[in-house]
Design an enzyme around this catalytic site. Structure first.
Site, PDB file in Angstrom:
ATOM      1  N   HIS A  36      -6.074   2.317  -4.209  1.00 45.12           N
ATOM      2  CA  HIS A  36      -5.082   1.716  -3.312  1.00 45.12           C
ATOM      3  C   HIS A  36      -4.757   0.307  -3.788  1.00 45.12           C
ATOM      4  CE1 HIS A  36      -8.423  -0.294  -0.619  1.00 45.12           C
ATOM      5  NE2 HIS A  36      -8.823  -0.177  -1.860  1.00 45.12           N
ATOM      6  N   HIS A  54      -2.552   0.703   6.910  1.00 43.87           N
ATOM      7  CA  HIS A  54      -2.929   0.804   5.493  1.00 43.87           C
ATOM      8  C   HIS A  54      -3.047   2.270   5.096  1.00 43.87           C
ATOM      9  CE1 HIS A  54      -4.481  -0.665   1.691  1.00 43.87           C
ATOM     10  NE2 HIS A  54      -5.530   0.139   1.785  1.00 43.87           N
ATOM     11  N   CYS A  73       0.809  -1.225   0.000  1.00 46.24           N
ATOM     12  CA  CYS A  73       0.000   0.000   0.000  1.00 46.24           C
ATOM     13  C   CYS A  73       0.839   1.272   0.000  1.00 46.24           C
ATOM     14  CB  CYS A  73      -0.978  -0.009   1.174  1.00 46.24           C
ATOM     15  SG  CYS A  73      -0.206   0.049   2.804  1.00 46.24           S
TER      16      CYS A  73
END
Length: 300
Positions: A272, A260, A205
């Site tokens: 993402h 994240h 991420c």
């Protein structure tokens, strides 16, 4: 090729955000700089350098390599770009041959195919300037004479005669659009935890956000927790396209430890990467993603 308007102005916002890691602690060293430049200034600078000697990888101002010539000219306008042909061939946005404008970077190869082997700056009036190894100097050439050698053009300075030079909101929006566009080209790229920052074959991420923002000219730290220390904190109700959204592992979890990061893409969506889909768009509003939010940062 039609005659170009030499009085068209452009606004370019250059945002630099850096973070220094010292003794295990992150120290923010970020600067937001908006530079109003004119594409005619870029073209004028390039033309003034005609006749300067060519020298492999020379950075100027007395001599220039091929890509280094463009790097130098843009630097004079306050814009930092790459210093190799391959890097510059990926910068900015792609422009078709018929739509090139003053200040665009133009790329060529000997047969008009494959990767570019030399490049220059389009200056209007069917002309471009480049540092020629064959002629041993910076030369002015007729653009249409190179039709069969043309392989692409990139726009770093976006011309918009209706945009005011100091319109920061418009500039910010333009950068955000570029961030999303750069991210979109990686849709479907596989997810790999701990993926190297130097590869685009896989992402986790934070390497994804780091890469996408880097291509837009914004430097971010490597991991999500470090990235959450830079920029301006904003509320969920003030979300704008390009904002970084940091999340914890579980909506019901007591810990707010960031695990994240995603980019807000507008219209209630995030861009993402995670798990099996890899780089993807996900619905944000009213979903588990939204419930996991720890903080939101604006770096544009």
């Amino acid at each position: 090729m039609t005659k170009r308007d030499w009085v068209m102005k452009s606004t370019v916002a250059v945002m630099l955000s850096t973070s220094l890691l010292m003794g295990g602690h992150i120290e923010q060293a970020a600067a937001n700089t908006q530079v109003a430049v004119s594409t005619v200034d870029i073209a004028s600078t390039a033309k003034k350098l005609v006749g300067k000697p060519y020298k492999y990888q020379a950075n100027g101002p007395s001599s220039f390599g091929s890509a280094n010539f463009a790097t130098y000219v843009y630097k004079q306008a306050g814009i930092k770009i790459g210093s190799t042909i391959s890097a510059l061939y990926k910068t900015g946005s792609s422009v078709s041959q018929k739509n090139v404008k003053d200040g665009d970077l133009v790329f060529f190869s000997s047969n008009g195919k494959g990767s570019p082997s030399f490049m220059g700056i389009y200056i209007g009036n069917d002309q471009f300037v480049y540092s020629s190894q064959g002629e041993g100097k910076v030369v002015l050439k007729k653009f249409s004479d190179y039709d069969k050698k043309f392989v692409g053009a990139r726009r770093v300075a976006d011309s918009n005669s209706n945009e005011k030079p100091n319109n920061s909101e418009s500039s910010t929006s333009s950068i955000a659009d570029k961030v999303i566009a750069y991210g979109e080209k990686y849709l479907g790229t596989k997810y790999k935890y701990g993926s190297s920052k130097d590869t685009t074959k896989t992402f986790d991420c934070s390497s994804f956000t780091q890469r996408v923002f880097k291509e837009a000219g914004i430097t971010l730290p490597r991991d999500s927790r470090q990235q959450s220390t830079v920029g301006k904190t904003v509320s969920k109700k003030d979300l704008k396209k390009g904002d970084l959204i940091f999340m914890k592992s579980s909506a019901k979890g007591a810990s707010d430890r960031i695990t994240h990061v995603a980019i807000y893409a507008g219209n209630g969506k995030i861009l993402h990467t995670y798990g099996s889909p890899g780089v993807t768009y996900s619905k944000f509003d009213g979903t588990n993603w939204e419930k996991r939010v720890v903080k939101i940062k604006r770096v544009i």
